[in-house]
Write a protein that holds these residues in place. Structure first.
Motif, short mmCIF file in Angstrom:
data_model
loop_
_atom_site.label_atom_id
_atom_site.label_comp_id
_atom_site.label_asym_id
_atom_site.label_seq_id
_atom_site.Cartn_x
_atom_site.Cartn_y
_atom_site.Cartn_z
N UNK A 75 -24.49 -85.64 36.47
CA UNK A 75 -24.47 -84.54 37.21
C UNK A 75 -25.34 -83.49 37.13
N UNK A 76 -26.39 -83.22 36.34
CA UNK A 76 -27.13 -82.12 36.06
C UNK A 76 -27.81 -81.79 37.33
N UNK A 135 -16.61 -82.92 46.21
CA UNK A 135 -17.17 -84.35 46.55
C UNK A 135 -16.26 -85.41 46.06
N UNK A 136 -16.31 -86.56 46.80
CA UNK A 136 -15.60 -87.60 46.64
C UNK A 136 -16.02 -88.58 45.21
N UNK A 137 -15.76 -88.04 44.20
CA UNK A 137 -16.23 -88.74 42.90
C UNK A 137 -14.93 -89.37 42.27
N UNK A 138 -15.38 -90.63 41.58
CA UNK A 138 -14.17 -91.29 40.89
C UNK A 138 -13.69 -90.90 39.60
N UNK A 139 -14.36 -91.31 38.58
CA UNK A 139 -13.90 -90.78 37.17
C UNK A 139 -14.98 -90.21 36.60
N UNK A 140 -14.63 -89.18 35.70
CA UNK A 140 -15.78 -88.63 34.94
C UNK A 140 -16.00 -89.52 33.66
N UNK A 157 -25.50 -77.40 43.80
CA UNK A 157 -24.16 -77.18 44.38
C UNK A 157 -23.23 -77.37 42.95
N UNK A 158 -23.19 -76.16 42.46
CA UNK A 158 -22.37 -75.97 41.27
C UNK A 158 -20.92 -76.22 41.63
N UNK A 159 -20.39 -77.09 40.59
CA UNK A 159 -18.91 -77.34 40.85
C UNK A 159 -18.60 -78.47 42.05
N UNK A 160 -19.63 -78.89 42.30
CA UNK A 160 -19.72 -79.94 43.48
C UNK A 160 -18.24 -80.85 43.03
N UNK A 161 -18.03 -81.37 42.16
CA UNK A 161 -16.99 -82.07 41.80
C UNK A 161 -15.57 -81.74 42.61
N UNK A 174 -16.10 -85.13 29.77
CA UNK A 174 -15.22 -85.51 30.71
C UNK A 174 -14.70 -84.01 30.99
N UNK A 175 -14.85 -82.85 30.79
CA UNK A 175 -14.67 -81.68 31.20
C UNK A 175 -15.74 -80.71 31.84
N UNK A 176 -15.41 -79.76 32.43
CA UNK A 176 -16.35 -78.86 33.12
C UNK A 176 -17.44 -78.40 32.13
N UNK A 177 -18.79 -78.62 32.39
CA UNK A 177 -19.39 -79.23 33.44
C UNK A 177 -19.56 -80.58 33.34
N UNK A 178 -18.64 -81.45 34.00
CA UNK A 178 -18.76 -82.86 33.86
C UNK A 178 -20.10 -83.59 33.75
#
Lengths: 431, 318, 257
Positions: free
Chosen positions: A52-53, A66-71, A59-63, A96-100
């Motif tokens: 993600x970096x 955005x159509x993402x599947x799993x962190x 785009x901070x917080x894009x998740x 698996x937590x912000x920032x993923x």
């Protein structure tokens, strides 16, 4: 349409191209994003996971959107040797937590979303259009020709993927040898979400990323991967093309073997193959990067060979996104000075060096060569798995202390201690 | 008033629809009524199951068949049938659609079969969706229930000696602002591919027209016929339209279908799905034809077919 | 100037549909959409007439609001503008409804001389909407046209229809509607400038309440089942011995002799 000139024509609406178009459009510049496929992402394929970096910076917080599947919360490497395997699993809840840290995602959906963000920002998106030629004035790139239409721009950003036509047209591409690229094959295998979560012992919507080395590549340079999507698994292999040619094997056969490997089969049991795809992957890092900038043009993403495969991490999308961003910023700065010459665009390399793109490729410059070491793909997996098996076996045999157990195994494996030490030293320094 | 009404463009097709209608009329306890384009067919229709025949006024030379639409609509309003079956030739399909619109009722086009719910006086009609990928079952909640049925979906009704029935002339004049300028009959090919027991199908994998000879040679060894997929006939015109198989072409039921360089898209497969054995040769292993095949060879047709011909000659002692 | 309406439908790409092996249910989860291929020929024919006679061409569709991306697609193929008759309830419409909606939107509000439709759509292929629309608008129609000529000074068209028994050439006074066959023309592949230009062309939204009526279906779907075929899926190699085995199998099956 009158002969209007755009600030930039970005060729290829993959992660590199869409990011470049997004940043340019956000900066208020007129940019056209041209895509060969009927929809962005339709011609793209990758292993299955994006770090993600790079996108977070833009785009901070894009998740959220955005159509993402799993962190990904679990990373593992598995050595495969016949009926034996050794896995090193690493879990980190913070991944698996912000920032993923990273996400699995499906390229058709994700690339389409990223291109739509560029469109929202004001970029003009044209799909189903193949760029045939660069328009040149003397040695300077001044635009593109697609079919019968010509379009002018201050800068052309070539983000048209591995085997970039535009880099070739500009005379910037190096011919690559078969051993500088790999073929990735992948199957998307559908399984219910709960089955996936249970099988991989994942909480909620968390995901797992698994890399495999050993049997899966039949002794050839390469490895296997498995990424968990929401309700499907991306399973595949990346094998060096030079090796494939040398060993004369059919990739689809090895893929079938991989699927029926006793350590893999239970993971995909009951699943239905929904998609089958294959794609070329640049492997040689800096040794194969083309000229990256020149009068009127920049090269980004896979087209620039920006892929880093260290065996334990495989990175393409974050490089693509970061290089797209760097390309856009270069164009914006060049526009301010109205200098789109090679010198004016030389900022590109500075920006790439400042970001991780060239920095990391440089740091791991020797990795591709190291990973050509055939022991990595047969002898070492064998050694590791047999050693571990011996360690855990209780069968009444005479006791052996760890040191002797290890040295015995090494002696049996016909790898000299010196070779092992050298490989270990080189690996630790270059990977 | 009830009744089953039947209209088709040709005598043969009318006999087929009568067959469809005969049992239906019996199940619904009502009469079977057929339109006739000429008095000469009236008796025959009655012998093949019609209880009543309505003879239409002949058309003028320059009137298209669709000129009957207002006449048919008027008859339906008077007769108020439960069901109206239309023969789905091209003209029949236009007629059916326009009638359904005028009568504010539903038309199940491309109806491939139906069942009767006797209690509710309802037809459960089947038709294909997505070029043959799926079968849809529909009912019509309005009256009359209309279905458009293609030729050869039903066999012609059998002759029943001594059947009696009414013949009535419909006096309303056909009308249409559309005038026919000319009619050019199509040239019929000597071969009826729907009768062939063995078919070799030419697909896009063939590179040029001259190479079709390879398919002919293969067909000759087997005593079969050469057919093709739609693009070969309609776009490339390497073979006549009469021999292309698919959802908008011929539907075939040979013992053996050999698809050579055929990709196997659903539009084509729908036309060949009733083949006893499907054998495919294609160099792309992910071609959809292999999903539809009993036997498959992944390979270059230019290499495989000559070998196949040689081996067949040996095996069949030719 | 000749005014042409070209009707098109945004359909599921049938290549993306999968069938659940057990229930035979159609899985439409990750399907993409496309302009009905038959309508591409309709649009192209309208553009052909524009090039020859200087006609005004507008594209028309009935769709749910989510189908918005169809507009850029159709406009990149040439029409000057598009009418987007949309409502969330406009999904899985049957032809009687589509025809009625089109008629309600066009009648009295949209001027036209000629309406061009494809012969059918690749999803339902009922081949009804054209003739139904013509009836509802009270205009003449000719279906299955594979050659069209506009007789300018006589305000009529001559259409060659390809029918089961041959070619029927008809003369039709305007206003009229035709449905066209795929072999009438080869649709152009939109160029870069045409694709970019599409975004600038006007789109008129027509919503359900503007039409002021409801559109009830006559047909009711009581089931949809994916077609399955039981086939053996046996693969043979391309070498003579393997081909020999295949031939033996065919002999055993009794299909060759």
């Amino acid at each position: 349409m009158a002969e209007e000139k755009f600030t930039a024509i970005v060729v290829g609406a993959g992660p590199a191209g869409s990011t470049a178009a997004y940043v340019l459009a956000k900066g208020g510049h007129d940019v056209v994003l041209v895509e060969r496929g009927t929809a962005p992402g339709s011609k793209n394929m990758y292993g299955g996971r994006m770090y993600s970096h790079a996108l977070s910076r833009i785009m901070p917080g894009f998740w959220e959107e955005a159509p993402v599947e799993r962190p990904i919360a679990q990373e593992s490497i598995t050595f495969l040797n016949g009926g034996q395997s050794v896995s090193i699993n690493c879990r980190n809840m913070s991944w698996a937590a912000d920032p993923y840290h990273s996400f699995t995602l499906l390229r058709a959906e994700f690339d389409a979303w990223l291109a739509s963000k560029a469109e929202e920002a004001g970029a003009l998106l044209a799909c189903g259009i193949r760029v045939d030629e660069l328009l040149m004035d003397g040695g300077k790139v001044i635009g593109i020709r697609a079919g019968e239409d010509e379009m002018l721009a201050d800068v052309v950003v070539a983000a048209d993927g591995v085997n970039s036509l535009l880099a070739q047209k500009a005379g910037w591409a190096k011919m690559f040898a078969p051993n500088q690229v790999a073929t990735g094959v992948k199957q998307i295998i559908e399984l219910p979400a709960e089955t996936i979560s249970q099988r991989f012992q994942l909480e909620g919507n968390n995901g797992a990323a698994l890399l495999f080395v050993g049997d899966c590549s039949n002794g050839m340079q390469g490895g296997g991967f498995l990424y968990t999507n929401k309700s499907s698994i991306s399973l595949g292999l990346v094998i060096n093309v030079g090796e494939l040619q040398r060993c004369q094997v059919k990739l689809c056969d090895i893929m079938e073997d991989f699927k029926s490997n006793p350590h893999i089969a239970p993971l995909i049991e009951g699943g239905e193959v929904a998609e089958y795809s294959a794609h070329l992957v640049p492997e040689a890092g800096l040794a194969m990067t083309p000229q990256l900038y020149g009068d009127g043009m920049l090269v980004a993403g896979d087209a620039a060979g920006f892929v880093l495969n260290l065996g334990y991490t495989v990175r393409g999308m974050d490089f693509a996104i970061a290089s797209g961003e760097a390309a856009a910023r270069t164009v914006i700065e060049a526009k301010a000075r109205n200098d789109f010459s090679r010198r004016g665009l030389s900022r590109y390399v500075d920006l790439l060096n400042q970001s991780f793109v060239l920095r990391d490729l440089e740091a791991y410059r020797k990795a591709p060569e190291f990973l050509e070491n055939e022991r990595m793909f047969k002898a070492y997996p064998k050694l590791v798995t047999e050693l571990a098996s011996k360690l855990f076996t209780v069968d009444g045999a005479p006791p052996v202390h760890l040191m002797k157990m290890v040295l015995d195994r090494i002696k049996q494996s016909s790898i000299s201690l010196i070779q092992l030490a050298r490989d270990g030293w080189k690996g630790a320094r270059n990977l | 008033m009830a009744g089953i009404l039947v209209f088709a463009e040709t005598r043969e097709h009318t006999l087929e629809l009568l067959n469809a209608g005969v049992n239906l009329a019996r199940d619904l306890g009502t009469k079977l009524v057929s339109f006739a384009l000429s008095n000469e067919f009236a008796r025959e229709y009655i012998s093949h199951g019609a209880d009543e025949v309505l003879v239409l006024q002949p058309l003028a030379q320059d009137q298209p068949l669709e000129s009957y639409v207002p006449v048919l609509a008027q008859v339906v309003r008077e007769e108020d049938p439960d069901v109206f079956l239309v023969g789905a030739t091209q003209r029949g399909k236009e007629i059916g659609a326009r009638l359904a619109s005028q009568l504010n009722t539903g038309l199940c086009s491309g109806c491939i079969g139906f069942e009767v719910d006797k209690e509710k006086n309802l037809l459960r009609m089947e038709r294909l969706l997505f070029c043959g990928l799926a079968v849809q079952k529909v009912i019509c909640t309005t009256r009359p229930q209309m279905a458009a049925i293609s030729p050869r979906v039903f066999d012609p009704a059998p002759l029943v000696e001594g059947r009696e029935g009414k013949v009535r002339e419909i006096s309303a004049m056909p009308f249409s602002p559309v005038t026919v300028i000319s009619r050019t009959a199509r040239a019929h090919e000597a071969v009826d591919i729907t009768e062939a027991k063995i078919i070799v199908c030419v697909g896009r994998g063939f590179e040029k027209k001259e190479d079709v000879k390879l398919a002919r040679d293969l067909a000759d060894v087997l005593g079969g016929e050469v057919g093709c997929s739609r693009p070969i006939a309609e776009e490339l015109r390497w073979l006549p339209e009469d021999v292309y198989m698919g959802i908008s072409g011929k539907k075939v039921k040979p013992d053996l279908y050999i698809g050579v360089g055929v990709s196997g898209q659903i539009q084509h497969v729908t036309g060949i799905r009733d083949s006893k054995i499907i054998f495919a040769i294609n160099r792309d292993e992910s071609a959809p034809i292999f999903e539809a095949a009993d036997y498959g060879i992944v390979g270059d047709l230019y290499q495989v077919v000559p070998i196949l011909i040689e081996e067949l000659k040996k095996a069949l002692n030719k | 100037m000749l005014k042409i309406l070209t009707c098109f439908k945004w359909v599921v790409d049938e290549a993306d549909i999968r069938i659940d092996a057990g229930s035979r249910r159609l899985i439409l989860d990750r399907v993409s959409y496309k302009i009905n291929p038959y309508d591409r020929n309709g649009v192209e024919e309208a553009m052909h007439l524009q090039e020859l006679h200087g006609a005004a061409v507008a594209a028309v569709t009935v769709a749910p609001p989510t189908a918005k991306s169809c507009l850029k697609d159709v406009l990149s193929r040439g029409p000057d503008k598009a009418y987007f008759i949309n409502d969330p309830s406009f999904t899985d419409l049957e032809p009687s409804q589509t025809g009625a909606v089109l008629a309600a939107a066009i009648h009295g509000d949209i001027e036209f001389d000629l309406i061009i439709c494809g012969e059918g759509s690749s999803d339902l292929y009922t081949q009804q909407v054209g003739p139904v629309l013509a009836e509802k608008l009270g205009i003449s129609c000719a279906t299955y046209v594979n050659k069209l000529t506009y007789i300018e000074n006589e305000n009529r068209i001559v259409a060659e229809r390809k029918l089961d028994d041959g070619i029927e050439a008809v003369s039709i006074p305007l206003p009229a509607l035709i449905t066209v066959l795929p072999d009438i023309n080869t649709p152009r592949i939109p160029s870069l400038k045409q694709v970019l230009g599409a975004a600038k062309k006007p789109v008129e939204n027509i919503t359900l309440d503007k039409l002021g009526q409801s559109f009830d279906p006559c047909l009711q779907t009581i089931g949809v089942l994916g077609s399955t075929m039981e086939r053996r899926h046996l693969k043979f190699g391309a070498q003579p011995e393997e081909i020999g085995s295949l031939i033996s199998a065919l002999l055993k099956d009794g299909v060759i002799a």
